[in-house]
Motif scaffolding. Structure first.
Motif, PDB file in Angstrom:
ATOM      1  N   ALA A   1       5.396   3.097 -20.672  1.00 58.53           N
ATOM      2  CA  ALA A   1       6.422   2.328 -19.967  1.00 58.53           C
ATOM      3  C   ALA A   1       5.793   1.588 -18.795  1.00 58.53           C
ATOM      4  O   ALA A   1       6.085   0.413 -18.546  1.00 58.53           O
ATOM      5  N   PHE A   2       4.875   2.241 -18.098  1.00 59.19           N
ATOM      6  CA  PHE A   2       4.228   1.594 -16.954  1.00 59.19           C
ATOM      7  C   PHE A   2       3.373   0.421 -17.415  1.00 59.19           C
ATOM      8  O   PHE A   2       3.440  -0.673 -16.848  1.00 59.19           O
ATOM      9  N   VAL A   3       2.559   0.633 -18.439  1.00 57.10           N
ATOM     10  CA  VAL A   3       1.636  -0.412 -18.908  1.00 57.10           C
ATOM     11  C   VAL A   3       2.426  -1.641 -19.387  1.00 57.10           C
ATOM     12  O   VAL A   3       2.041  -2.778 -19.137  1.00 57.10           O
ATOM     13  N   ARG A   4       3.556  -1.428 -20.048  1.00 60.08           N
ATOM     14  CA  ARG A   4       4.355  -2.542 -20.571  1.00 60.08           C
ATOM     15  C   ARG A   4       5.114  -3.288 -19.474  1.00 60.08           C
ATOM     16  O   ARG A   4       5.382  -4.470 -19.620  1.00 60.08           O
TER      17      ARG A   4
ATOM     18  N   MET B   1       0.848  -1.208   0.000  1.00 62.03           N
ATOM     19  CA  MET B   1       0.000   0.000   0.000  1.00 62.03           C
ATOM     20  C   MET B   1       0.874   1.245   0.000  1.00 62.03           C
ATOM     21  O   MET B   1       0.677   2.139  -0.793  1.00 62.03           O
ATOM     22  N   MET B   2       1.900   1.226   0.863  1.00 65.70           N
ATOM     23  CA  MET B   2       2.792   2.391   0.903  1.00 65.70           C
ATOM     24  C   MET B   2       3.430   2.639  -0.452  1.00 65.70           C
ATOM     25  O   MET B   2       3.489   3.760  -0.917  1.00 65.70           O
TER      26      MET B   2
ATOM     27  N   GLY C   1       3.834  -4.537 -10.213  1.00 62.79           N
ATOM     28  CA  GLY C   1       3.094  -4.468  -8.955  1.00 62.79           C
ATOM     29  C   GLY C   1       1.733  -5.119  -9.120  1.00 62.79           C
ATOM     30  O   GLY C   1       1.597  -6.114  -9.824  1.00 62.79           O
ATOM     31  N   PRO C   2       0.715  -4.543  -8.494  1.00 61.54           N
ATOM     32  CA  PRO C   2      -0.616  -5.139  -8.532  1.00 61.54           C
ATOM     33  C   PRO C   2      -1.278  -5.099  -9.911  1.00 61.54           C
ATOM     34  O   PRO C   2      -2.175  -5.877 -10.193  1.00 61.54           O
ATOM     35  N   MET C   3      -0.818  -4.216 -10.796  1.00 65.49           N
ATOM     36  CA  MET C   3      -1.401  -4.180 -12.148  1.00 65.49           C
ATOM     37  C   MET C   3      -0.655  -5.149 -13.045  1.00 65.49           C
ATOM     38  O   MET C   3       0.573  -5.165 -13.045  1.00 65.49           O
TER      39      MET C   3
ATOM     40  N   GLY D   1      -7.858   0.334  -9.263  1.00 66.06           N
ATOM     41  CA  GLY D   1      -6.883   1.088 -10.060  1.00 66.06           C
ATOM     42  C   GLY D   1      -6.955   2.581  -9.819  1.00 66.06           C
ATOM     43  O   GLY D   1      -7.980   3.130  -9.419  1.00 66.06           O
ATOM     44  N   LEU D   2      -5.844   3.246 -10.102  1.00 69.18           N
ATOM     45  CA  LEU D   2      -5.741   4.689  -9.879  1.00 69.18           C
ATOM     46  C   LEU D   2      -6.493   5.470 -10.954  1.00 69.18           C
ATOM     47  O   LEU D   2      -6.845   4.936 -11.998  1.00 69.18           O
TER      48      LEU D   2
END
Ligand code: HEC
Length: 117
Positions: free
Chosen positions: A71-74, A1-2, A78-80, A56-57
């Motif tokens: 870059a994040f999606v690829r 969570m942090m 983490g949880p995604m 999701g955020l």
């Protein structure tokens, strides 16, 4: 969570620093992106408008710069779940970005009469 909160804060800071890249001039197709956002399940965690949900955020309005988002999606670890280009092509990801960038900002509270007696 942090870590999630930490990542989020970092992304917001980055978005502020890099703000404006992408946006309205982006080449993807927002209508196709809206359909792809549903087809590959982004909406299940991030909400239909990218407004954020239980899992999701918030992604929109004002999405992260395209390079940061892609870059994040690829590479999310983490949880995604990460989306490789086998699941989601670069063209489809551009369309999703165009969709997120097309989502209007909420109205300025000053423009809502009951809030300004
Ligand atoms: C199973 C739920 C789930 C699905 C499906 C999902 N996400 Fe996420 N997403 C998350 C979670 C949870 C986070 C926060 C992850 C973290 O901090 O590591 C996140 C974070 C993100 C971020 C970073 C946001 C920020 O401000 O840091 C982006 C961009 C993103 N998702 C885009 C997408 C896109 C585009 C899709 C569809 C291709 C998608 N997500 C599908 C759960 C999901």
């Amino acid at each position: 969570m942090m870590t999630q909160i930490g990542n989020y804060a970092a992304c917001v800071a980055l978005a502020v620093v890099l703000g404006g890249s992408g946006g309205a001039a982006f080449a993807g197709d927002a209508a196709k992106g809206k359909a792809t956002f549903v087809r590959v399940g982004c909406y299940e965690c991030h909400g239909h408008q990218g407004q954020g949900g239980v899992a999701g955020l918030k992604l929109a309005p004002d999405p992260l710069p395209y390079e940061t988002l892609a870059a994040f999606v690829r590479s999310s670890s983490g949880p995604m779940p990460p989306y490789s280009d086998k699941i989601l092509s670069d063209a489809d990801l551009s369309d999703i970005y165009a969709y997120l960038a097309s989502i209007p900002k909420p109205p300025d509270p000053k423009s809502i009469p009951p809030l300004n007696p």
